[in-house]
Structure formats: C-alpha cells, structure tokens
Design an enzyme around this catalytic site. Sequence first.
Site: not given
Ligand code: NAP
Length: 248
Positions: A143, A157
């Site tokens: 991130s 985080y």
């Molecule tokens: P999201 O929409 O909240 O989706 C999170 C995903 O991770 C879901 O598929 C969830 O599964 C899964 N998950 C959560 N805890 C888990 C665990 N213990 N074991 C296995 N799977 C798990 O998040 P996102 O925004 O797509 O983020 C994805 C990645 O991008 C993350 O690493 C986040 O830190 C990074 N990121 C996101 C942003 C942003 O602005 N969105 C920015 C920078 C980095 P379930 O559906 O089963 O809950």
Amino acid sequence: MDRVLLVTGGSRGIGAEVARLAGAKGYKVCVNYARNKAAAQDVVKAIQDAGGDAMMAHADVAEEADVKAMFRLVDQEFGPVTALVNNAGIIDQSGKVADMTAERINRILSVNVTGSFLCAREATRRMSTEHDGQGGAIVNVSSAASRLGSPGEFIDYAASKGAMDTFTIGLAKELAMEGIRVNAVRPGLIDTEIHASAGDADRVERFRTAVPMQRVGSAREVAEAVLWLLSDAASYVTGSFIDVSGGR
Ligand code: NAP
C-alpha cells in the site's frame, strides 16, 4: 505448462479483479476467501462464464493449517501454483496509536504479514527450481500507506505494509536464482469496501483531493499492474514496486 494462480482475498475488491483478469488471460485461478463464500462463488462463476478455469478455497491466511490445506486443494484440482498474489489484507477502525489494543495490532500483523509469509512459503516449495519446481512469480499487494504512515488513521496497518515491502525486497533476492520473481504493487486510494470496514465509507471522497490526479483509482487499474508483474513481459523485474496511486 498450465499457469496456476492463487489470489488470496480473491472474493472482493482488488483480489476479485485480479482473479477475473487472470482468468481472462488464461490462468487457472484459485479464488481464496475468508468469510464471504457467496462473493467468491460469484467471482468463480464470472471466470467460468467467460470461458476460463476457476476454483475457490476457504482459508484464513493467518492460520497455518488453513494455508497448507488450501495449497493442497489447489495441487489436487489444478496442479502446483505457478503464481501467487498475496492480496488478502485488513484494516481496523480509524484511530490513534494511543488507543490501539494489542489484540487489534496482532490481528492486522497476523493477516497482512504472517499470512503473506505463509502463502509465499507454500508457493515457494512448489515453484522453486531447488524443490524441482518450474519457477514462478509472486506479487505482494502492499500500500502507499507504507510510504505515508497513515497518522491518525491506522499506523498499525501502514507498518504491516512496510513489513510487506521489506519482505518483497528480501524474498526477491533470496529466490532470484530459484526461478521465482517477487514484486509488489502499492495501491493508493482505491474504490473498494475496505474503507467501509474501517467505519469510514466517506474516506475515499474525503481524501480524493490529496491525490495529484484528483481521483480515486479502480480495482481494475491495480489488477492491470499485478498481471503485468506476473507476466513474462516483466521477466527481468524482481524486488520492484509499482505505485498505483495517482501520483500520491
Ligand atoms: P476488500 O475489498 O476489503 O477485500 C478484502 C479481501 O481480503 C476479501 O476478499 C476478504 O475475504 C479477504 N480477506 C480478509 N481477511 C482475510 C483473511 N484473514 N484470510 C483470507 N482472506 C481474507 O479490500 P481491498 O480494498 O480489495 O484490498 C485488497 C488489498 O489491497 C489489501 O491487502 C489492502 O491492504 C490493499 N490496499 C487497498 C487499498 C484501497 O484503497 N482499497 C489501498 C492500498 C492497499 P472475504 O470476502 O471472505 O471477507
């Protein structure tokens, strides 16, 4: 040779988009999820409806037994993984370090950091030429927070993502002669449900003006960078980072 990709947290957000794009590019895709089985099923169905191969696997990536069982399931259904995207990640409610409990900090580190280590370990055991594998590629979803620190919101985080950056650099060097490339993407403000899970659904709109490009990014824009890093087009790229953050 089949290209077999495991996407952790492939049920929603960035991971789901990586899974769909990889399916369209001919990877056999395993969609991992923790709780939201219906969302994982939807992603698998979308890939299959588009003519691709996909399966799903439940695992809390912080649980070693879950991770080992998930990789064994992929072995059985698709053969050993040739690509891994360590995407599963969590945040918690916005707040200051002064108010953080040990339980909260440990859970974030367990999922984001330990989970990525465990999945990379299992992938390496299958991909490494030292283990009679055919090589492969790993992409860690870090991130922009690792550079920005996220003061007043979630430094725990941000620090977990700093650990992922260091993990990426070290593992890339460790595996450089074993046929495995390791890289990371650092998304900025991306339109997914993760912000609502921090109890702050308006966060994306509030921070939009802090982005030089003055807009939020899409999961698809992150997925494109991930798929490029996995591909042979990136054959001389390891230990590198792509900031997908609109200039922030
Ligand atoms: P999201 O929409 O909240 O989706 C999170 C995903 O991770 C879901 O598929 C969830 O599964 C899964 N998950 C959560 N805890 C888990 C665990 N213990 N074991 C296995 N799977 C798990 O998040 P996102 O925004 O797509 O983020 C994805 C990645 O991008 C993350 O690493 C986040 O830190 C990074 N990121 C996101 C942003 C942003 O602005 N969105 C920015 C920078 C980095 P379930 O559906 O089963 O809950």
